[in-house]
Design a protein around this motif. Sequence first.
Motif, PDB file in Angstrom:
ATOM      1  N   GLY A  99      35.043  24.400  33.443  1.00 57.98           N
ATOM      2  CA  GLY A  99      34.451  24.558  32.129  1.00 57.98           C
ATOM      3  C   GLY A  99      33.395  25.640  32.064  1.00 57.98           C
ATOM      4  O   GLY A  99      33.116  26.181  31.008  1.00 57.98           O
ATOM      5  N   VAL A 100      32.817  25.959  33.191  1.00 59.37           N
ATOM      6  CA  VAL A 100      31.779  26.991  33.245  1.00 59.37           C
ATOM      7  C   VAL A 100      32.411  28.376  33.149  1.00 59.37           C
ATOM      8  O   VAL A 100      31.884  29.276  32.506  1.00 59.37           O
ATOM      9  CB  VAL A 100      30.958  26.867  34.552  1.00 59.37           C
ATOM     10  N   PHE A 101      33.567  28.526  33.783  1.00 60.16           N
ATOM     11  CA  PHE A 101      34.261  29.815  33.818  1.00 60.16           C
ATOM     12  C   PHE A 101      35.483  29.814  32.906  1.00 60.16           C
ATOM     13  O   PHE A 101      36.448  30.532  33.136  1.00 60.16           O
ATOM     14  CB  PHE A 101      34.679  30.130  35.261  1.00 60.16           C
ATOM     15  N   LEU A 116      42.870  30.729  40.071  1.00 61.49           N
ATOM     16  CA  LEU A 116      42.132  31.444  39.034  1.00 61.49           C
ATOM     17  C   LEU A 116      42.557  32.909  38.966  1.00 61.49           C
ATOM     18  O   LEU A 116      42.755  33.460  37.869  1.00 61.49           O
ATOM     19  CB  LEU A 116      40.625  31.331  39.276  1.00 61.49           C
ATOM     20  N   ALA A 117      42.728  33.540  40.112  1.00 59.86           N
ATOM     21  CA  ALA A 117      43.139  34.946  40.139  1.00 59.86           C
ATOM     22  C   ALA A 117      44.555  35.111  39.591  1.00 59.86           C
ATOM     23  O   ALA A 117      44.825  36.030  38.804  1.00 59.86           O
ATOM     24  CB  ALA A 117      43.046  35.491  41.552  1.00 59.86           C
ATOM     25  N   TRP A 124      41.873  23.890  34.964  1.00 59.61           N
ATOM     26  CA  TRP A 124      41.232  22.720  35.555  1.00 59.61           C
ATOM     27  C   TRP A 124      40.173  23.121  36.573  1.00 59.61           C
ATOM     28  O   TRP A 124      39.100  22.513  36.617  1.00 59.61           O
ATOM     29  CB  TRP A 124      42.295  21.840  36.213  1.00 59.61           C
ATOM     30  N   VAL A 125      40.452  24.125  37.401  1.00 57.75           N
ATOM     31  CA  VAL A 125      39.500  24.494  38.453  1.00 57.75           C
ATOM     32  C   VAL A 125      38.398  25.428  37.957  1.00 57.75           C
ATOM     33  O   VAL A 125      37.488  25.754  38.721  1.00 57.75           O
ATOM     34  CB  VAL A 125      40.191  25.103  39.698  1.00 57.75           C
ATOM     35  N   PHE A 149      37.584  38.364  33.231  1.00 53.71           N
ATOM     36  CA  PHE A 149      36.154  38.276  33.544  1.00 53.71           C
ATOM     37  C   PHE A 149      35.778  36.871  34.018  1.00 53.71           C
ATOM     38  O   PHE A 149      35.240  36.697  35.116  1.00 53.71           O
ATOM     39  CB  PHE A 149      35.313  38.666  32.325  1.00 53.71           C
ATOM     40  N   ASN A 150      36.040  35.862  33.185  1.00 49.54           N
ATOM     41  CA  ASN A 150      35.574  34.512  33.490  1.00 49.54           C
ATOM     42  C   ASN A 150      36.291  33.906  34.690  1.00 49.54           C
ATOM     43  O   ASN A 150      35.657  33.329  35.571  1.00 49.54           O
ATOM     44  CB  ASN A 150      35.720  33.613  32.264  1.00 49.54           C
ATOM     45  N   TRP A 151      37.609  34.040  34.734  1.00 48.29           N
ATOM     46  CA  TRP A 151      38.331  33.479  35.874  1.00 48.29           C
ATOM     47  C   TRP A 151      38.092  34.309  37.127  1.00 48.29           C
ATOM     48  O   TRP A 151      38.136  33.791  38.239  1.00 48.29           O
ATOM     49  CB  TRP A 151      39.808  33.349  35.558  1.00 48.29           C
ATOM     50  N   GLY A 152      37.831  35.603  36.975  1.00 44.63           N
ATOM     51  CA  GLY A 152      37.479  36.426  38.130  1.00 44.63           C
ATOM     52  C   GLY A 152      36.155  35.998  38.736  1.00 44.63           C
ATOM     53  O   GLY A 152      36.021  35.874  39.957  1.00 44.63           O
TER      54      GLY A 152
END
Length: 101
Positions: A56-58, A25-26, A52-53, A79-82
């Motif tokens: 859906g929430v982030f 994600l980072a 994928w990881v 923001f979201n993936w962080g």
Amino acid sequence: MTLPQVRTRAAQLLWVLCVLFALFLALGALTFALSANADNGLVSFVRSVAGWVDLGVFSRDNGIKQFTGDNADVKNALFNWGIGAIFWLVLGRVLDRVVRP
């Protein structure tokens, strides 16, 4: 192997898995921040795994917070993936503490 050894190994495995998810994600967010070439195989792989990881929430497209305007893709990814990366790290630490003897 004894049961405490198995539980220790399982806790370590869960922690490493959660750290890898957070890392994807980072790195995915970093590819947006650095305007990486989306046609590059490694960049597209990192972004697809991050997609994928994020569960859906982030998600960058429909996550916790959606930015509009200039550089919205970069802001959404950072923001979201962080937040998603932080989630995985916290979850990994909690699972480690619960499973470890």
